[in-house]
Motif scaffolding. Sequence first.
Motif, PDB file in Angstrom:
ATOM      1  N   UNK A   1       0.840  -1.198   0.000  1.00  0.00           N
ATOM      2  CA  UNK A   1       0.000   0.000   0.000  1.00  0.00           C
ATOM      3  C   UNK A   1       0.881   1.256   0.000  1.00  0.00           C
ATOM      4  N   UNK A   2       1.934   1.218   0.799  1.00  0.00           N
ATOM      5  CA  UNK A   2       2.886   2.338   0.831  1.00  0.00           C
ATOM      6  C   UNK A   2       3.513   2.544  -0.550  1.00  0.00           C
ATOM      7  N   UNK A   3       3.920   1.464  -1.202  1.00  0.00           N
ATOM      8  CA  UNK A   3       4.559   1.586  -2.526  1.00  0.00           C
ATOM      9  C   UNK A   3       3.597   2.192  -3.547  1.00  0.00           C
ATOM     10  N   UNK A   4       2.322   1.853  -3.436  1.00  0.00           N
ATOM     11  CA  UNK A   4       1.308   2.441  -4.326  1.00  0.00           C
ATOM     12  C   UNK A   4       1.251   3.958  -4.092  1.00  0.00           C
ATOM     13  N   UNK A   5       1.163   4.354  -2.817  1.00  0.00           N
ATOM     14  CA  UNK A   5       1.080   5.791  -2.515  1.00  0.00           C
ATOM     15  C   UNK A   5       2.388   6.512  -2.831  1.00  0.00           C
ATOM     16  N   UNK A   6       3.479   5.782  -2.759  1.00  0.00           N
ATOM     17  CA  UNK A   6       4.748   6.406  -3.124  1.00  0.00           C
ATOM     18  C   UNK A   6       4.733   6.830  -4.591  1.00  0.00           C
ATOM     19  N   UNK A   7       4.140   5.997  -5.451  1.00  0.00           N
ATOM     20  CA  UNK A   7       4.047   6.370  -6.869  1.00  0.00           C
ATOM     21  C   UNK A   7       3.175   7.610  -7.045  1.00  0.00           C
ATOM     22  N   UNK A   8       2.083   7.659  -6.294  1.00  0.00           N
ATOM     23  CA  UNK A   8       1.153   8.787  -6.425  1.00  0.00           C
ATOM     24  C   UNK A   8       1.801  10.072  -5.895  1.00  0.00           C
ATOM     25  N   UNK A   9       2.425   9.959  -4.709  1.00  0.00           N
ATOM     26  CA  UNK A   9       3.056  11.151  -4.119  1.00  0.00           C
ATOM     27  C   UNK A   9       4.203  11.631  -5.001  1.00  0.00           C
TER      28      UNK A   9
END
Length: 404
Positions: A274-282
């Motif tokens: 989940x963190x890696x997904x948000x890392x792409x978005x951020x």
Amino acid sequence: MSSEIENRLQERGATIDGVIAAMQQFSVETPSWGYGNSGTRFKVFQWPGAGSNLREKLADAAQVHKVTGICPGVAIHIPWDRENDWPAVKEYAGQLGLHIGAVNPNLFQDDAYRFGSLCHFDKQVRKQAIEHVIECIQIAQAVDSNVVSLWLADGTNYPGQDDLRRRRRRLLDSLQAIYAAMPAGMRLLIEYKFFEPAFYSTDLPDWGTSLLIAQKLGPQAEVLVDTGHHPQGTNIAQIVAQLLDEGRLGGFHFNDRRYADDDLIAGSQNPFELFCIFNEIAGAGAEGNTNAGRIAYMIDQSHNIEPKIEAMIQSVINIQTAYAKALLVDRAALLAAQEAGDVLGAYRALQAAYETDVRPLLSEVRARQGRDPDPIASFRASGYAGRVAGERTAVAESSGYPGA
Ligand code: RM4
Ligand code: MN
Ligand code: MN
């Protein structure tokens, strides 16, 4: 406030207020169906006081918003949530501090859909399915929502059962009719899933298929990523990166999984993913990617054994946690390490953010809104669950989703 976080931000000339401002912009939509009774195909355990109609489910959703402050939207599923007077629903939601979000057509529970809906070989069935989605577009307009979210159960179980290319053309034709009925400003989110309920072929099995179709339809069509809809080992963060780069990431259905479409509490099984997904978005957001600013974040979960409202609150907290950590990534350090070929340095830039305890930061975001720092404790202390368990009458469901 955590001095660890402030110190880390200060080192690179960033302020905590910038992070908090970004967090205050962030909202997650919860699904009406996550508040009702649901189960596996083996058994539905009745939860005392579980919402059994849209008004009760909206009242439950209002509790989630009350303690988290970031869940004003509620997705609905038609016909599960069908009502006669949509302006009245809109008004009731408004009184609760909510609004109706994505409208989800149901193209999998009518007897006519045995061999599919939008892809069916029978034109009459396709017509019925198209008309149902158009009805959902009208409902969305009546409640002031601009998202229709489409998931198909269409597929085949046996090789040769139907012609795969013909099915694809039927799908395109049906979607073109639907797309033409959408008013300006409305978005059609196209969800994919690699299997289930069909097992040989699924008509929208993966992000590539959804993207191709969205591109054929036009700019109002985008891809919806349900985090439970991929084969084991799929790198969802990479899918997210590609969709962001194409400007077609419409939204998410968050939930977590170990084996199939398990619909478990988001972030409960694999919080790092989940963190890696948000890392792409951020990361995309920091570079000015406009798609990153208009993603519909939604939860799609069914809680079978756990208390439903608390499960929803916990999911929201886990999602917010992953997002907060992604905002803490030192992007300049990450880029420098990447471009120096410093594999470990780049990984450690992510790890440093991931391992930061963001609980004080989340508490601060809530405190600035006048909310309790601990949403679950606050909900428990409200006595709401006991109250509705005493007031509401149980409606028995035999299996799975309503109508199943
Ligand atoms: C599907 C898919 C859809 C949801 C249904 C209930 O697996 O995730 O988004 O509406 O389940
Ligand atoms: Mn979904
Ligand atoms: Mn699903």
